[in-house]
Design a protein around this motif. Structure first.
Motif, mmCIF file in Angstrom:
data_model
loop_
_atom_site.group_PDB
_atom_site.id
_atom_site.type_symbol
_atom_site.label_atom_id
_atom_site.label_comp_id
_atom_site.label_asym_id
_atom_site.label_seq_id
_atom_site.Cartn_x
_atom_site.Cartn_y
_atom_site.Cartn_z
ATOM 1 N N TYR A 265 0.828 -1.206 0.000
ATOM 2 C CA TYR A 265 0.000 0.000 0.000
ATOM 3 C C TYR A 265 0.865 1.261 0.000
ATOM 4 O O TYR A 265 2.006 1.247 0.473
ATOM 5 N N PRO A 266 0.309 2.365 -0.519
ATOM 6 C CA PRO A 266 1.058 3.625 -0.549
ATOM 7 C C PRO A 266 1.528 4.045 0.842
ATOM 8 O O PRO A 266 0.896 3.744 1.857
ATOM 9 N N LYS A 267 2.643 4.764 0.881
ATOM 10 C CA LYS A 267 3.269 5.178 2.137
ATOM 11 C C LYS A 267 2.298 5.950 3.027
ATOM 12 O O LYS A 267 2.265 5.761 4.247
ATOM 13 N N GLU A 268 1.486 6.806 2.433
ATOM 14 C CA GLU A 268 0.550 7.615 3.217
ATOM 15 C C GLU A 268 -0.483 6.738 3.935
ATOM 16 O O GLU A 268 -0.912 7.048 5.046
ATOM 17 N N PHE A 269 -0.867 5.648 3.297
ATOM 18 C CA PHE A 269 -1.815 4.711 3.902
ATOM 19 C C PHE A 269 -1.187 4.047 5.127
ATOM 20 O O PHE A 269 -1.821 3.935 6.184
ATOM 21 N N LEU A 270 0.065 3.618 5.004
ATOM 22 C CA LEU A 270 0.764 2.979 6.117
ATOM 23 C C LEU A 270 0.932 3.955 7.277
ATOM 24 O O LEU A 270 0.766 3.583 8.444
ATOM 25 N N GLU A 271 1.249 5.204 6.966
ATOM 26 C CA GLU A 271 1.420 6.221 8.004
ATOM 27 C C GLU A 271 0.110 6.491 8.733
ATOM 28 O O GLU A 271 0.099 6.718 9.943
ATOM 29 N N ALA A 272 -0.995 6.462 7.994
ATOM 30 C CA ALA A 272 -2.308 6.704 8.614
ATOM 31 C C ALA A 272 -2.657 5.602 9.606
ATOM 32 O O ALA A 272 -3.256 5.862 10.659
ATOM 33 N N MET A 273 -2.310 4.350 9.270
ATOM 34 C CA MET A 273 -2.537 3.253 10.199
ATOM 35 C C MET A 273 -1.696 3.418 11.458
ATOM 36 O O MET A 273 -2.173 3.219 12.583
ATOM 37 N N GLU A 274 -0.423 3.797 11.285
ATOM 38 C CA GLU A 274 0.447 3.990 12.450
ATOM 39 C C GLU A 274 -0.029 5.153 13.314
ATOM 40 O O GLU A 274 0.070 5.099 14.545
ATOM 41 N N LYS A 275 -0.567 6.192 12.692
ATOM 42 C CA LYS A 275 -1.077 7.319 13.472
ATOM 43 C C LYS A 275 -2.184 6.868 14.414
ATOM 44 O O LYS A 275 -2.277 7.353 15.544
ATOM 45 N N THR A 276 -3.002 5.947 13.958
ATOM 46 C CA THR A 276 -4.122 5.481 14.777
ATOM 47 C C THR A 276 -3.698 4.435 15.792
ATOM 48 O O THR A 276 -4.068 4.517 16.970
ATOM 49 N N PHE A 277 -2.934 3.438 15.370
ATOM 50 C CA PHE A 277 -2.651 2.290 16.233
ATOM 51 C C PHE A 277 -1.319 2.368 16.971
ATOM 52 O O PHE A 277 -1.010 1.495 17.782
ATOM 53 N N VAL A 278 -0.518 3.391 16.695
ATOM 54 C CA VAL A 278 0.723 3.608 17.441
ATOM 55 C C VAL A 278 0.615 4.938 18.185
ATOM 56 O O VAL A 278 0.428 4.975 19.394
ATOM 57 N N ASP A 279 0.688 6.044 17.442
ATOM 58 C CA ASP A 279 0.607 7.367 18.072
ATOM 59 C C ASP A 279 -0.748 7.593 18.738
ATOM 60 O O ASP A 279 -0.830 8.192 19.815
ATOM 61 N N GLY A 280 -1.822 7.118 18.093
ATOM 62 C CA GLY A 280 -3.162 7.412 18.575
ATOM 63 C C GLY A 280 -3.777 6.342 19.450
ATOM 64 O O GLY A 280 -4.948 6.448 19.814
ATOM 65 N N LEU A 281 -3.001 5.323 19.798
ATOM 66 C CA LEU A 281 -3.560 4.254 20.623
ATOM 67 C C LEU A 281 -4.060 4.804 21.957
ATOM 68 O O LEU A 281 -5.137 4.424 22.441
#
Length: 424
Positions: A265-281
């Protein structure tokens, strides 16, 4: 239980006749199919203990009005034997559960995954509907697969249980959410649900729909003994399975396909997942918003194409790889059909004349599918004959029910109109 043909009078003095029970014994009440004149509706009848809690909430929702066409909104209220009920739009049995995005649909005795482009369309519609609430400071509070339905005719959605919608900042929600779809602090009752819970649940749904697993369910075998599995994974020690620096919750070997699919998947998609499940957990404001998911899902669709050999989705300029991770063949990207219009191809895509030419005909004439040639992608003819022409003058006709293989540079003809397959 309400008996068939019982007539109920609403607060607006309309008469509704009971047809049948749709569902019972779950959630806050029972759902019935009812009729008012020639129109069919659904009635949600709360249990006695829930009626007083929900009365003001339903009135507020009716005064506020419908957020968008996707929401199944309270239309009228009534009282039955001391129980509060409200009338809403009836959703036919033909609609699919939202879980079809994850589980697929049954066809010919086995489960078939929904086409990639259909998943993206449904997820975009869901994100768009939630963005309307989010931007208005409202929240659904209990978003999950079971709370929306999919119309298989046009892939539009209907969001159910909207009686939970409240202002995000007033703390009045009587719903906390569902295990697996709510963030850890809410599950531990250390934080009240807000619109940011919807953002968390939406990311879970997108991840599960496109990647086939839950973002927090990794090494199940290493969970401590005598431990509640759901509590441990989703509340006590939640870790994103593809956390960039913490590998404690990596999935088991048989789930490694999730990793290979994710990294396409595009880099922006991967970053959005990390924002939610890492930074935004734990920091709710950092979660990817529904509006942002709308933009990202469009970019995912625009950058996607299918492998010409096996039909698996791929992404243009994602990780620079030129080999299909599914079948190992060399990628030709993007694979585009050209008529007066152009569109990417996905396995399962249904193509109608109006998709390619200025035509009012919306009935699909071909479906993108696997062929007998080692799974090579082709066009299953559903309408009149499709003709395939090669540059050396050879022509092959494919009648209804046959599959025409896709060849780069070849010309296809349907009802005297031509289209070609070429690299973009």
């Amino acid at each position: 239980m309400l008996v068939r043909d019982r007539v109920l009078v609403s607060e607006s003095e309309k008469e509704y006749t009971v047809f049948s029970l749709i569902s019972s014994g779950t959630g806050q009440g029972d759902i019935y199919k009812v009729a008012c004149g020639d129109e069919i509706f659904a009635l949600k009848l709360f249990y006695e203990g829930e009626s007083d809690l929900m009365r003001d909430q339903i009135q507020v929702l009716m005064k506020r009005g419908k957020a968008c066409p996707a929401y199944v909104h309270p239309l009228d209220t009534l009282s039955v034997d001391g129980r509060l009920g409200y009338i809403m739009e009836y959703i036919p049995d033909s609609f699919l559960s939202g879980s079809a995005l994850y589980n697929g649909v049954e066809q010919n005795g086995h489960m078939e995954e929904l086409p990639f482009n259909v998943k993206i369309s449904v997820l975009h519609s869901l994100s768009e509907a939630l963005a309307i609430l989010y931007n208005a400071g409202l929240a659904l509070m209990d978003l999950k697969f079971d709370n929306f339905k999919i119309n298989p005719m046009d892939w539009s959605i209907k969001i159910l249980d909207t009686d939970t919608v409240v202002r995000s900042d007033d703390g009045r929600s009587i719903i906390e959410g569902t295990v697996g779809f709510m963030p850890p602090l809410t599950m531990k009752r250390e934080e009240v649900p807000t619109k940011y819970n919807d953002s968390f649940a939406l990311a879970v749904i997108i991840f599960m729909s496109l990647l086939g697993s839950h973002p927090l369910m990794g090494k199940m075998a290493e969970i401590p003994q005598d431990c509640d599995i759901e509590s441990y994974l989703f509340a006590e020690d939640p870790v994103y399975i593809w956390h960039p620096t913490d590998d404690r919750n990596r999935p088991t070997d048989e789930c490694q396909v999730t990793r290979s699919r994710l990294m396409k998947y595009p880099k922006e998609f991967l970053e959005a997942m990390e924002k939610t499940f890492v930074d935004g957990l734990y920091i709710k404001e950092k979660r990817t918003t529904p509006s942002r998911w709308c933009d990202l899902l469009k970019k995912v669709y625009d950058s996607s194409f299918c492998c010409r050999e096996c039909g698996e989705e791929q992404f243009f300029c994602s990780n620079g790889a030129n080999i299909c991770d599914s079948c190992g063949s060399e990628l030709v990207r993007p694979l585009i059909m050209l008529g007066e219009k152009s569109l990417p191809l996905f396995r399962g895509s249904e193509i109608a004349p109006c998709d390619l030419w200025e035509s009012a005909q919306e009935t699909p004439f071909v479906t993108v599918t696997a062929t007998k040639y080692k799974g090579k992608v082709g066009l299953l003819v559903r309408g009149d004959t499709v003709k395939l022409s090669f540059s050396d003058g050879r022509k092959i006709e494919f009648t209804r029910g046959r599959v025409a293989p896709l060849f780069i540079g070849a010309t296809y003809e349907y009802n005297n109109k031509k289209f070609i397959i070429q690299e973009g």
